[in-house]
Design an enzyme around this catalytic site. Structure first.
Site, PDB file in Angstrom:
ATOM      1  N   HIS A 282      69.761 -34.040  12.388  1.00  0.00           N
ATOM      2  CA  HIS A 282      69.340 -34.175  10.992  1.00  0.00           C
ATOM      3  C   HIS A 282      70.380 -33.599  10.038  1.00  0.00           C
ATOM      4  CE1 HIS A 282      66.556 -34.798   7.744  1.00  0.00           C
ATOM      5  NE2 HIS A 282      66.560 -33.514   7.417  1.00  0.00           N
TER       6      HIS A 282
ATOM      7  N   ASP B 287      68.196 -37.719  15.172  1.00  0.00           N
ATOM      8  CA  ASP B 287      67.539 -36.957  14.101  1.00  0.00           C
ATOM      9  C   ASP B 287      66.105 -36.677  14.525  1.00  0.00           C
ATOM     10  OD1 ASP B 287      66.271 -36.076  11.729  1.00  0.00           O
ATOM     11  OD2 ASP B 287      67.699 -37.195  10.494  1.00  0.00           O
TER      12      ASP B 287
ATOM     13  N   SER C 194      68.037 -35.783   3.186  1.00  0.00           N
ATOM     14  CA  SER C 194      66.648 -35.565   3.573  1.00  0.00           C
ATOM     15  C   SER C 194      65.712 -35.786   2.380  1.00  0.00           C
ATOM     16  CB  SER C 194      66.505 -34.167   4.167  1.00  0.00           C
ATOM     17  OG  SER C 194      65.296 -34.019   4.863  1.00  0.00           O
TER      18      SER C 194
END
Length: 276
Positions: free
Chosen positions: A256, A227, A97
């Site tokens: 995610h 995601d 991320s």
């Protein structure tokens, strides 16, 4: 506990596990978490004979909580100081991320002389924000709502995110883990308020396009097709077009939080890429 002190006096906490003579793998975590979120991958690779290192980003976890420097440039510079301090070489950098943006920005600002490979997992590059040149991104209103929720009730927001989109627990048939939700909340609440708040801008509005162009090393992109935090269309599927030497693996229906939900598959993908 091991720390380094950066040039601006910020203390950065880090873990250094495994074989000190083994090949080095570093891990950069997502917002607003810390190095604990990588524990499954770190334990797995350390058990395979690798040296695994993960830090808590400034403002996060056990690191200092400075008012300044909560941006991708400084995050990358802190990482460079850690690498220099430990004199790390031939690193495989892994980022999830926001951490994927940190990895890309490190390579963009500091080059790849210490880096052999990189893995970007559910990562923010090239750019999350919707612009004229990036029509597939998310609107600024989405990120403004994050900021508003942070100021209104950060503790509740830090329950809502993991209960819903982060792990994909809001999807029909998902097997909810209350433990993962509590873990996410605990890590989030260890983050400083300013670090939590400022990092929203860092992960949403930082354009990493030029950083990806400078990643002249093999790069593996791992991204879930479901995601809900960093949609694959404006991230990995655009990033693979930019990287000089990239490979994309899509996880069908993956959320995610791939390192937490698809532990064994992520572990094996990292090991295979290390050995390739």
């Amino acid at each position: 506990m091991p720390y380094i002190t950066t040039k601006d006096g910020t203390e950065i906490y880090y873990k250094d596990w495994g074989n000190k003579n083994g090949a080095v793998v570093t891990f950069s975590h997502g917002w607003p978490l810390n190095s604990d979120n990588w524990e499954n991958q770190m334990y797995f690779l350390a058990s395979q004979g690798y040296r695994v290192i993960a830090h808590d980003r400034r403002g996060h976890g056990r690191s200092s909580q400075p008012w300044e420097g909560n941006n991708l440039d400084q995050y990358a510079d802190d990482l460079a100081e850690l690498f220099d301090h430990l004199d790390l070489k031939d690193i495989m950098m892994v980022g999830h991320s926001t951490g994927g943006g940190e990895v890309a920005r490190y390579c963009g600002r500091h080059g790849t002389s210490r880096v052999s490979k990189a893995v970007l997992v559910s990562s923010i590059p090239p750019l999350m924000l919707k612009t004229d040149k990036n029509p597939g991104g998310l609107s600024i209103e989405v990120f403004n709502s994050f900021r508003d929720a942070t100021k209104k009730d950060r503790a509740q927001f830090s329950i809502d995110v993991p209960t819903g989109p982060f792990f994909g627990f809001n999807r029909e048939g998902a097997k909810l883990s209350q433990g993962l939700i509590w873990s996410w909340w605990q890590q989030a609440m260890m983050c400083s308020f300013i670090g939590y708040y400022d990092c929203i801008k860092a992960f949403s509005e930082t354009d990493c396009t030029e950083d990806l162009k400078k990643m002249d090393i093999p790069v593996l992109l791992l991204h879930g097709t479901d995601d809900q935090v960093v949609p694959i269309g404006a991230s990995a599927r655009e990033g693979i077009k930019i990287l000089p030497n990239g490979k994309l693996k899509e996880y069908p229906g993956g959320p995610h939080a791939l390192p937490n939900i698809h532990i064994e598959e992520i572990n094996q993908d990292l090991l295979d890429f290390l050995r390739s």
